[in-house]
Scaffold this motif. Structure first.
Motif, mmCIF file in Angstrom:
data_model
loop_
_atom_site.group_PDB
_atom_site.id
_atom_site.type_symbol
_atom_site.label_atom_id
_atom_site.label_comp_id
_atom_site.label_asym_id
_atom_site.label_seq_id
_atom_site.Cartn_x
_atom_site.Cartn_y
_atom_site.Cartn_z
ATOM 1 N N PHE A 45 0.827 -1.205 0.000
ATOM 2 C CA PHE A 45 0.000 0.000 0.000
ATOM 3 C C PHE A 45 0.860 1.252 0.000
ATOM 4 O O PHE A 45 0.607 2.197 -0.750
ATOM 5 N N LEU A 46 1.884 1.239 0.827
ATOM 6 C CA LEU A 46 2.763 2.405 0.933
ATOM 7 C C LEU A 46 3.538 2.639 -0.368
ATOM 8 O O LEU A 46 3.680 3.774 -0.812
ATOM 9 N N ILE A 47 4.023 1.567 -0.978
ATOM 10 C CA ILE A 47 4.759 1.698 -2.241
ATOM 11 C C ILE A 47 3.839 2.197 -3.341
ATOM 12 O O ILE A 47 4.212 3.068 -4.135
ATOM 13 N N LEU A 48 2.614 1.665 -3.395
ATOM 14 C CA LEU A 48 1.643 2.121 -4.393
ATOM 15 C C LEU A 48 1.334 3.603 -4.208
ATOM 16 O O LEU A 48 1.327 4.373 -5.175
ATOM 17 N N ARG A 49 1.107 3.999 -2.982
ATOM 18 C CA ARG A 49 0.789 5.411 -2.700
ATOM 19 C C ARG A 49 1.966 6.324 -3.073
ATOM 20 O O ARG A 49 1.770 7.367 -3.685
ATOM 21 N N LEU A 50 3.167 5.907 -2.740
ATOM 22 C CA LEU A 50 4.355 6.683 -3.092
ATOM 23 C C LEU A 50 4.532 6.745 -4.608
ATOM 24 O O LEU A 50 4.869 7.791 -5.163
ATOM 25 N N GLY A 51 4.285 5.624 -5.276
ATOM 26 C CA GLY A 51 4.400 5.578 -6.737
ATOM 27 C C GLY A 51 3.396 6.496 -7.418
ATOM 28 O O GLY A 51 3.737 7.211 -8.366
ATOM 29 N N ILE A 52 2.172 6.492 -6.934
ATOM 30 C CA ILE A 52 1.138 7.356 -7.518
ATOM 31 C C ILE A 52 1.483 8.821 -7.287
ATOM 32 O O ILE A 52 1.361 9.651 -8.196
ATOM 33 N N THR A 53 1.930 9.150 -6.087
ATOM 34 C CA THR A 53 2.322 10.529 -5.791
ATOM 35 C C THR A 53 3.455 10.966 -6.715
ATOM 36 O O THR A 53 3.422 12.056 -7.282
ATOM 37 N N SER A 54 4.439 10.102 -6.888
ATOM 38 C CA SER A 54 5.571 10.428 -7.763
ATOM 39 C C SER A 54 5.143 10.557 -9.217
ATOM 40 O O SER A 54 5.591 11.458 -9.927
ATOM 41 N N LEU A 55 4.274 9.651 -9.672
ATOM 42 C CA LEU A 55 3.790 9.700 -11.057
ATOM 43 C C LEU A 55 3.058 11.007 -11.338
ATOM 44 O O LEU A 55 3.296 11.665 -12.367
ATOM 45 N N LEU A 56 2.171 11.405 -10.431
ATOM 46 C CA LEU A 56 1.437 12.653 -10.629
ATOM 47 C C LEU A 56 2.370 13.862 -10.607
ATOM 48 O O LEU A 56 2.184 14.811 -11.372
ATOM 49 N N LYS A 57 3.373 13.806 -9.759
ATOM 50 C CA LYS A 57 4.337 14.905 -9.704
ATOM 51 C C LYS A 57 5.138 14.977 -11.006
ATOM 52 O O LYS A 57 5.352 16.060 -11.549
ATOM 53 N N VAL A 58 5.558 13.833 -11.521
ATOM 54 C CA VAL A 58 6.307 13.806 -12.785
ATOM 55 C C VAL A 58 5.444 14.313 -13.933
ATOM 56 O O VAL A 58 5.901 15.108 -14.765
ATOM 57 N N LEU A 59 4.189 13.872 -14.001
ATOM 58 C CA LEU A 59 3.291 14.353 -15.059
ATOM 59 C C LEU A 59 3.100 15.868 -14.979
ATOM 60 O O LEU A 59 3.062 16.558 -16.003
ATOM 61 N N THR A 60 2.988 16.381 -13.773
ATOM 62 C CA THR A 60 2.838 17.829 -13.596
ATOM 63 C C THR A 60 4.103 18.556 -14.023
ATOM 64 O O THR A 60 4.042 19.600 -14.687
ATOM 65 N N LEU A 61 5.252 18.010 -13.679
ATOM 66 C CA LEU A 61 6.518 18.619 -14.105
ATOM 67 C C LEU A 61 6.680 18.555 -15.624
ATOM 68 O O LEU A 61 7.183 19.502 -16.239
ATOM 69 N N VAL A 62 6.247 17.467 -16.242
ATOM 70 C CA VAL A 62 6.283 17.367 -17.708
ATOM 71 C C VAL A 62 5.422 18.464 -18.326
ATOM 72 O O VAL A 62 5.818 19.111 -19.305
ATOM 73 N N LEU A 63 4.258 18.700 -17.739
ATOM 74 C CA LEU A 63 3.395 19.779 -18.229
ATOM 75 C C LEU A 63 4.087 21.126 -18.094
ATOM 76 O O LEU A 63 4.119 21.919 -19.049
ATOM 77 N N LEU A 64 4.647 21.403 -16.927
ATOM 78 C CA LEU A 64 5.325 22.687 -16.714
ATOM 79 C C LEU A 64 6.512 22.872 -17.660
ATOM 80 O O LEU A 64 6.628 23.901 -18.329
ATOM 81 N N LEU A 65 7.373 21.880 -17.721
ATOM 82 C CA LEU A 65 8.550 21.989 -18.578
ATOM 83 C C LEU A 65 8.173 21.980 -20.054
ATOM 84 O O LEU A 65 8.781 22.682 -20.864
ATOM 85 N N GLY A 66 7.171 21.192 -20.398
ATOM 86 C CA GLY A 66 6.709 21.162 -21.781
ATOM 87 C C GLY A 66 6.171 22.504 -22.243
ATOM 88 O O GLY A 66 6.407 22.922 -23.388
ATOM 89 N N LEU A 67 5.470 23.183 -21.378
ATOM 90 C CA LEU A 67 4.973 24.516 -21.727
ATOM 91 C C LEU A 67 6.113 25.528 -21.775
ATOM 92 O O LEU A 67 6.161 26.385 -22.647
ATOM 93 N N PHE A 68 7.025 25.416 -20.826
ATOM 94 C CA PHE A 68 8.147 26.357 -20.759
ATOM 95 C C PHE A 68 9.035 26.251 -21.993
ATOM 96 O O PHE A 68 9.455 27.254 -22.565
ATOM 97 N N TRP A 69 9.368 25.012 -22.383
ATOM 98 C CA TRP A 69 10.253 24.811 -23.530
ATOM 99 C C TRP A 69 9.496 24.578 -24.833
ATOM 100 O O TRP A 69 10.083 24.197 -25.841
ATOM 101 N N LYS A 70 8.168 24.760 -24.795
ATOM 102 C CA LYS A 70 7.302 24.640 -25.974
ATOM 103 C C LYS A 70 7.369 23.260 -26.617
ATOM 104 O O LYS A 70 7.321 23.120 -27.831
ATOM 105 N N TRP A 71 7.473 22.214 -25.776
ATOM 106 C CA TRP A 71 7.378 20.844 -26.249
ATOM 107 C C TRP A 71 5.916 20.462 -26.427
ATOM 108 O O TRP A 71 5.586 19.621 -27.234
#
Length: 161
Positions: A45-71
């Motif tokens: 449960f803890l690993i799944l929760r940590l994985g989901i938190t990390s995945l959502l954070k990475v997706l959000t960072l991809v959105l931010l960086l993608g917009l910043f660098w116009k990807w």
């Protein structure tokens, strides 16, 4: 000229959503520490929760960086990426009413943003109304589709008991 204005509005609104969701991920990381103590015997449960938190954070960072660098195109960021992130945050971390209310508030703000963009484009007689209609339909379908899948999952899980 008006298309550039709408692109800027879409990018700014996508950035606002992404920044709020990044702040929310910091809150979830703190909550994960509390869950680590509470569910010390349930490692999966803890690993799944940590994985989901990390995945959502990475997706959000991809959105931010993608917009910043116009990807990422503003259409994809605003009409596809933002609703997916909001919906995933809503269904995957609704452990408290205040958190669920906050993410629902973000969803409502996003929908109001869609209405504002639609009205401005209509009032300015923008020729790209087809793109607006397509984007609006896609974002609505994403919200409703993810919500329906989650509700269906919960009902199937409840019926097994």
């Amino acid at each position: 000229m008006t298309n550039e204005v709408f692109d800027i509005i879409k990018v700014v609104m996508s950035l606002i959503v992404a920044v709020i969701l990044l702040i929310l991920s910091r809150y979830r990381e703190k909550q994960n520490k509390i869950y680590a103590d509470k569910y010390a015997n349930n490692k999966s449960f803890l690993i799944l929760r940590l994985g989901i938190t990390s995945l959502l954070k990475v997706l959000t960072l991809v959105l931010l960086l993608g917009l910043f660098w116009k990807w990422i195109d503003s259409f994809v960021a605003f009409y596809i990426f933002a609703p997916i992130l909001i919906s995933l945050n809503l269904i995957l971390f609704e452990n408290t009413e205040s958190l669920e209310g906050f993410v629902t508030f973000i969803k409502g703000g996003y929908n109001i943003g869609l209405v504002i963009i639609s009205l401005v484009q209509f009032l300015l007689f923008n020729t790209d109304v087809e793109i607006l209609a397509l984007g609006f339909t896609i974002s609505l379908a994403i919200f409703e589709g993810i919500d329906a899948l989650f509700e269906g999952y919960l009902k199937m899980k409840k019926s097994r008991r």
